[in-house]
Design an enzyme around this catalytic site. Structure first.
Site, PDB file in Angstrom:
ATOM      1  N   ASP A  11       0.871  -1.175   0.000  1.00 31.76           N
ATOM      2  CA  ASP A  11       0.000   0.000   0.000  1.00 31.76           C
ATOM      3  C   ASP A  11       0.911   1.229   0.000  1.00 31.76           C
ATOM      4  OD1 ASP A  11       0.889   0.378   2.604  1.00 31.76           O
ATOM      5  OD2 ASP A  11      -1.100   0.338   3.518  1.00 31.76           O
ATOM      6  N   CYS A  68       3.472  -2.815   3.986  1.00 32.29           N
ATOM      7  CA  CYS A  68       2.568  -1.698   4.295  1.00 32.29           C
ATOM      8  C   CYS A  68       3.280  -0.879   5.361  1.00 32.29           C
ATOM      9  CB  CYS A  68       1.162  -2.166   4.682  1.00 32.29           C
ATOM     10  SG  CYS A  68       0.966  -2.958   6.282  1.00 32.29           S
ATOM     11  N   GLY A  69       2.603   0.022   6.021  1.00 35.11           N
ATOM     12  CA  GLY A  69       3.295   0.885   6.982  1.00 35.11           C
ATOM     13  C   GLY A  69       3.972   0.087   8.079  1.00 35.11           C
ATOM     14  N   THR A  70       3.195  -0.749   8.743  1.00 35.49           N
ATOM     15  CA  THR A  70       3.726  -1.601   9.816  1.00 35.49           C
ATOM     16  C   THR A  70       3.982  -3.023   9.361  1.00 35.49           C
ATOM     17  OG1 THR A  70       1.478  -2.214  10.427  1.00 35.49           O
ATOM     18  CG2 THR A  70       2.460  -0.334  11.596  1.00 35.49           C
ATOM     19  N   GLY A  71       3.371  -3.395   8.268  1.00 33.13           N
ATOM     20  CA  GLY A  71       3.368  -4.802   7.841  1.00 33.13           C
ATOM     21  C   GLY A  71       2.225  -5.597   8.454  1.00 33.13           C
ATOM     22  N   ILE A  72       1.586  -5.025   9.449  1.00 33.10           N
ATOM     23  CA  ILE A  72       0.588  -5.800  10.198  1.00 33.10           C
ATOM     24  C   ILE A  72      -0.679  -6.035   9.375  1.00 33.10           C
ATOM     25  CG2 ILE A  72      -0.904  -5.818  12.239  1.00 33.10           C
ATOM     26  CD1 ILE A  72       1.298  -4.133  13.673  1.00 33.10           C
ATOM     27  N   GLY A  73      -1.247  -4.965   8.865  1.00 32.05           N
ATOM     28  CA  GLY A  73      -2.515  -5.106   8.143  1.00 32.05           C
ATOM     29  C   GLY A  73      -2.395  -6.006   6.932  1.00 32.05           C
ATOM     30  N   HIS A 101      11.379 -22.925   9.355  1.00 35.45           N
ATOM     31  CA  HIS A 101      10.365 -23.574  10.181  1.00 35.45           C
ATOM     32  C   HIS A 101       8.946 -23.431   9.636  1.00 35.45           C
ATOM     33  CE1 HIS A 101      12.886 -23.779  14.155  1.00 35.45           C
ATOM     34  NE2 HIS A 101      13.540 -24.251  13.103  1.00 35.45           N
ATOM     35  N   ARG A 135       9.761 -32.313  11.143  1.00 42.08           N
ATOM     36  CA  ARG A 135       8.648 -32.022  12.054  1.00 42.08           C
ATOM     37  C   ARG A 135       7.914 -30.749  11.651  1.00 42.08           C
ATOM     38  NH1 ARG A 135      13.286 -30.188  14.281  1.00 42.08           N
ATOM     39  NH2 ARG A 135      13.269 -28.260  15.500  1.00 42.08           N
ATOM     40  N   HIS A 136       8.619 -29.842  10.982  1.00 37.38           N
ATOM     41  CA  HIS A 136       7.985 -28.589  10.567  1.00 37.38           C
ATOM     42  C   HIS A 136       6.990 -28.820   9.429  1.00 37.38           C
ATOM     43  CE1 HIS A 136      10.773 -26.683  13.218  1.00 37.38           C
ATOM     44  NE2 HIS A 136      11.798 -27.196  12.563  1.00 37.38           N
TER      45      HIS A 136
HETATM   46  C1  RB5 Z   1      -1.825   3.035   6.208  1.00 35.31           C
HETATM   47  O1  RB5 Z   1      -1.854   4.312   6.723  1.00 35.31           O
HETATM   48  C2  RB5 Z   1      -1.442   2.035   7.266  1.00 35.31           C
HETATM   49  O2  RB5 Z   1      -2.497   1.843   8.140  1.00 35.31           O
HETATM   50  C3  RB5 Z   1      -1.032   0.724   6.633  1.00 35.31           C
HETATM   51  O3  RB5 Z   1       0.050   0.957   5.797  1.00 35.31           O
HETATM   52  C4  RB5 Z   1      -0.590  -0.381   7.569  1.00 35.31           C
HETATM   53  O4  RB5 Z   1       0.349   0.070   8.480  1.00 35.31           O
HETATM   54  C5  RB5 Z   1      -1.682  -1.140   8.188  1.00 35.31           C
HETATM   55  O5  RB5 Z   1      -1.472  -2.136   8.913  1.00 35.31           O
END
Ligand code: RB5
Length: 149
Positions: A11, A68-73, A101, A135-136
């Site tokens: 993104d 993405c910004g954090t990679g989390i979403g 793994h 095992r993995h």
């Molecule tokens: C976008 O502003 C931000 O929310 C997205 O890049 C990401 O960090 C979401 O997890």
């Protein structure tokens, strides 16, 4: 040199890092399938996770990197697709473990959270490290099995 195709998508929060990693992969001889986004305009990360999931499903690439910004979403979104094993990684050890793994087929990096040199290391290790199996393999098989319940 390699002719393997690596799919990339991000993104707006990850596009800068994607652009740098893209150039470095091409320099190393990889084919890059860049699924966007292309600029700083605000977009929705699930759309780009979907794009990479489809590319992997259709065999246009075997492995990919998401940003993405954090990679989390984008990691959450990518892992909703049963054939994707996306690993959000912050260091070289994580990148190595994700392959050895977890047999991760998608590396996820946070464009706003990771330093460039660490990101470079993560990509290189992710692409160069084999799955250990054993095992993995049993555990990875359960990911697919349980995903269908
Ligand atoms: C976008 O502003 C931000 O929310 C997205 O890049 C990401 O960090 C979401 O997890």
């Amino acid at each position: 040199m390699t002719s393997e195709t690596i799919a990339l998508a991000s993104d707006h929060g990850g596009v800068e890092l994607k652009t740098i990693i893209r150039a470095e992969l091409e320099k190393k001889g990889y084919e890059v399938l860049d699924l966007g986004t292309d600029g700083s305009a605000s977009v929705d990360y699930p759309d780009f996770a979907l794009a990479i999931a489809q590319a992997l499903k259709e065999g246009r690439a075997r492995r990919g990197v998401l940003f993405c910004g954090t990679g989390i979403g984008i990691a959450i979104a990518a892992n909703r697709h049963a054939h994707v094993r996306a690993a959000l990684v912050h260091d070289a050890f994580g990148a190595r473990m994700a392959r050895q793994h977890n047999d991760a087929n998608v590396l996820v990096l946070g464009g706003r959270t990771i330093g460039l040199e660490v990101a470079r290391d993560c990509v290189e290790i992710f692409l160069d490290t084999e799955f250990e199996g054993g095992r993995h393999a049993r555990r990875v098989a359960k990911l697919a099995e349980y995903g269908e319940r």
